[in-house]
Design an enzyme around this catalytic site. Structure first.
Site, mmCIF file in Angstrom:
data_model
loop_
_atom_site.group_PDB
_atom_site.id
_atom_site.type_symbol
_atom_site.label_atom_id
_atom_site.label_comp_id
_atom_site.label_asym_id
_atom_site.label_seq_id
_atom_site.Cartn_x
_atom_site.Cartn_y
_atom_site.Cartn_z
ATOM 1 N N LYS A 74 -18.839 44.981 0.626
ATOM 2 C CA LYS A 74 -19.072 43.577 1.238
ATOM 3 C C LYS A 74 -20.002 43.572 2.342
ATOM 4 O O LYS A 74 -20.790 42.659 2.636
ATOM 5 C CB LYS A 74 -17.815 42.633 1.616
ATOM 6 C CG LYS A 74 -17.062 42.302 0.516
ATOM 7 C CD LYS A 74 -16.116 41.242 0.609
ATOM 8 C CE LYS A 74 -15.363 40.500 -0.723
ATOM 9 N NZ LYS A 74 -14.210 39.910 -0.232
ATOM 10 N N LYS A 102 -16.293 37.403 -9.429
ATOM 11 C CA LYS A 102 -17.174 36.103 -9.344
ATOM 12 C C LYS A 102 -18.313 35.830 -8.443
ATOM 13 O O LYS A 102 -18.992 34.885 -8.838
ATOM 14 C CB LYS A 102 -15.997 35.381 -8.238
ATOM 15 C CG LYS A 102 -14.598 34.925 -8.583
ATOM 16 C CD LYS A 102 -13.973 34.520 -7.682
ATOM 17 C CE LYS A 102 -12.474 34.664 -7.890
ATOM 18 N NZ LYS A 102 -11.849 35.037 -6.569
ATOM 19 N N LYS A 132 -17.158 46.368 -11.696
ATOM 20 C CA LYS A 132 -16.087 45.140 -12.293
ATOM 21 C C LYS A 132 -16.624 44.011 -12.197
ATOM 22 O O LYS A 132 -17.748 43.589 -11.465
ATOM 23 C CB LYS A 132 -14.784 45.272 -11.169
ATOM 24 C CG LYS A 132 -15.283 44.446 -9.962
ATOM 25 C CD LYS A 132 -13.888 44.067 -9.061
ATOM 26 C CE LYS A 132 -14.282 43.239 -7.952
ATOM 27 N NZ LYS A 132 -13.396 42.757 -7.040
HETATM 28 P P1 TYM Z 1 -9.644 38.000 -5.885
HETATM 29 O O1 TYM Z 1 -9.731 36.356 -5.651
HETATM 30 O O2 TYM Z 1 -10.926 38.583 -5.743
HETATM 31 O O3 TYM Z 1 -9.122 38.185 -7.228
HETATM 32 C C1 TYM Z 1 -7.743 37.555 -7.843
HETATM 33 C C2 TYM Z 1 -7.132 38.630 -8.684
HETATM 34 O O4 TYM Z 1 -8.042 38.921 -9.634
HETATM 35 C C3 TYM Z 1 -7.952 40.472 -9.975
HETATM 36 N N1 TYM Z 1 -9.268 40.757 -10.268
HETATM 37 C C4 TYM Z 1 -9.623 41.552 -11.424
HETATM 38 N N2 TYM Z 1 -8.779 42.290 -12.105
HETATM 39 C C5 TYM Z 1 -9.286 42.890 -13.408
HETATM 40 N N3 TYM Z 1 -10.586 42.903 -13.523
HETATM 41 C C6 TYM Z 1 -11.547 42.438 -12.774
HETATM 42 N N4 TYM Z 1 -12.842 42.335 -13.027
HETATM 43 C C7 TYM Z 1 -10.920 41.552 -11.474
HETATM 44 N N5 TYM Z 1 -11.428 40.834 -10.483
HETATM 45 C C8 TYM Z 1 -10.523 40.263 -9.800
HETATM 46 C C9 TYM Z 1 -7.883 40.960 -8.433
HETATM 47 O O5 TYM Z 1 -7.200 42.248 -8.344
HETATM 48 C C10 TYM Z 1 -6.764 39.986 -7.871
HETATM 49 O O6 TYM Z 1 -5.460 40.304 -8.398
HETATM 50 N N6 TYM Z 1 -8.060 40.040 -1.564
HETATM 51 C C11 TYM Z 1 -7.423 39.441 -2.748
HETATM 52 C C12 TYM Z 1 -6.807 37.911 -2.664
HETATM 53 C C13 TYM Z 1 -5.579 38.264 -1.943
HETATM 54 C C14 TYM Z 1 -4.273 38.798 -2.288
HETATM 55 C C15 TYM Z 1 -3.434 38.806 -1.157
HETATM 56 C C16 TYM Z 1 -3.888 39.180 -3.674
HETATM 57 C C17 TYM Z 1 -5.385 37.842 -0.563
HETATM 58 N N7 TYM Z 1 -4.142 38.153 -0.137
HETATM 59 C C18 TYM Z 1 -2.075 39.309 -1.339
HETATM 60 C C19 TYM Z 1 -2.665 39.858 -3.611
HETATM 61 C C20 TYM Z 1 -1.883 39.521 -2.555
HETATM 62 C C21 TYM Z 1 -8.819 39.075 -3.678
HETATM 63 O O7 TYM Z 1 -10.031 38.896 -3.093
HETATM 64 O O8 TYM Z 1 -8.600 38.774 -4.811
#
Ligand code: TYM
Length: 338
Positions: free
Chosen positions: A121, A206, A203
């Protein structure tokens, strides 16, 4: 949460979240949300729209408010049942930020410096490498530990953050006495990392600059079919699940997660058929699969009162659990009771 679940205090706890930036991708859905739904009957589940995390990136407040509500509608449209799960905005439970600060005092610079997501990032947001971006994984640890979480269903990209959360929980418990559960990561065997359709070594994200690499659940049907048509493959012209064909491997993963077919069944189905039919079928499969999602989403978005009722109720339940943990944390730390 059903009464049964609350009465049974042995019920294990799940926490997970997603950042309300842009809109949900097929990666989010396959890697995380599909699992959340599958777990709602066996666990006490907390699913949060982690709006405070999104503040690490510059944003337009008006659009952000819309995006937050849209995410809530997307969570619900994905089939998460608000009666069975606690669904809430992170910022509505101030204990997240409070515990975040406390855990910052129990996390080391060296640990945070190793976080690959921070490095990535910082590369993409060179003009805004703020302190929040650096301590982001500590707030994530607070999200998880606040609910004495046992299990965290996430995609593969969150593994390192989860390991840090575990280390912080163990360190805090050893220093001040046991408060937190040490959370386990829960990942699907297949689909924990859905890759970009344009670069299968990266990967699906978004925030990818190349929108052709990412399927958004709210994309138009025609756009989805087009993105699939353009998906990068190879010159082998064989639908095989192997590392040497990363584009095809990724498409087969998507196919399998949506159709329920095994990789072998998919290989047999497309033997001798070439990539055109394969890609077209997956495009149509996605469109069909997310049709009910889109319909429900549109319904929820026209009913802001309902959304408000859901997020208020969710925050109330989450605050209750979070405050119970914080009372113990404050006591352990020697903070004077208020
Ligand atoms: P975020 O918002 O990027 O993504 C949400 C969830 O989607 C999963 N994910 C994916 N899984 C498979 N393939 C992909 N290409 C892919 N892109 C995203 C992510 O692994 C996630 O499970 N830091 C986290 C948000 C967060 C969180 C937490 C998660 C904040 N606090 C506590 C779990 C527990 C994030 O940015 O996810």
């Amino acid at each position: 949460m059903t009464t049964d679940k609350r009465e049974n205090n042995k019920q294990k706890v799940i926490f997970s979240g997603a950042q309300p930036t842009g809109s949900l991708t097929l990666g989010n859905y396959i890697g995380a949300i599909q699992n959340w739904k599958a777990l709602e009957d066996q666990y006490e589940c907390y699913y949060s729209i982690v709006d405070l995390h999104s503040l690490t990136i510059r944003h337009d407040p008006k659009a952000f408010r819309k995006s937050n509500l849209s995410f809530l509608a997307q969570f619900l449209a994905s089939g998460l049942n608000p009666k069975k799960n606690v669904i809430f905005f992170q910022s509505h439970v101030p204990q997240h930020a409070e515990l975040g600060w406390i855990l910052n005092c129990n996390a080391y610079l060296g640990e945070l410096n190793r976080m690959t997501q921070f490095k990535e990032k910082s590369e993409t947001h060179k003009d805004n490498i703020n302190a929040g971006l650096f301590t982001y994984p500590v707030l994530q640890a607070a999200d998880i530990l606040l609910y004495k979480t046992n299990l965290v269903p996430v995609g593969e990209d969150q593994k390192q953050h989860l390991e840090l959360s575990r280390d912080i929980a163990i360190r805090f418990n050893n220093t001040y006495g046991k408060v937190f559960e040490v959370p386990e990561i829960h990942m699907t065997k297949v689909g924990g990392r859905i890759m970009s359709l344009q670069d299968p070594t990266k990967k699906m994200s978004k925030s990818d600059e190349d929108a052709n690499g990412t399927i958004f659940l709210l994309d138009d049907d025609k756009v989805i079919i087009k993105k699939l048509k353009r998906a990068v493959t190879d010159s082998e012209n064989k639908v095989n699940f192997r590392d040497e064909q990363p584009g095809i491997k990724n498409l087969m993963t998507i196919h399998s997660k949506l159709s329920g077919m095994s990789m072998e069944q998919i290989e047999n189905e497309y033997e001798g058929k070439g990539y055109g039919a394969f890609k077209n079928d997956i495009g149509e499969m996605i469109v069909e699969y997310i049709q009910p999602f889109k319909e429900k989403y549109n319904e929820y978005m026209t009913n802001e009162d309902y959304l408000e009722a859901i997020y208020k109720q969710g925050a109330e339940r989450a605050r209750e659990k979070a405050e119970a943990t914080m009372k113990v944390v404050r006591k352990k730390l020697g903070l004077v009771k208020f």
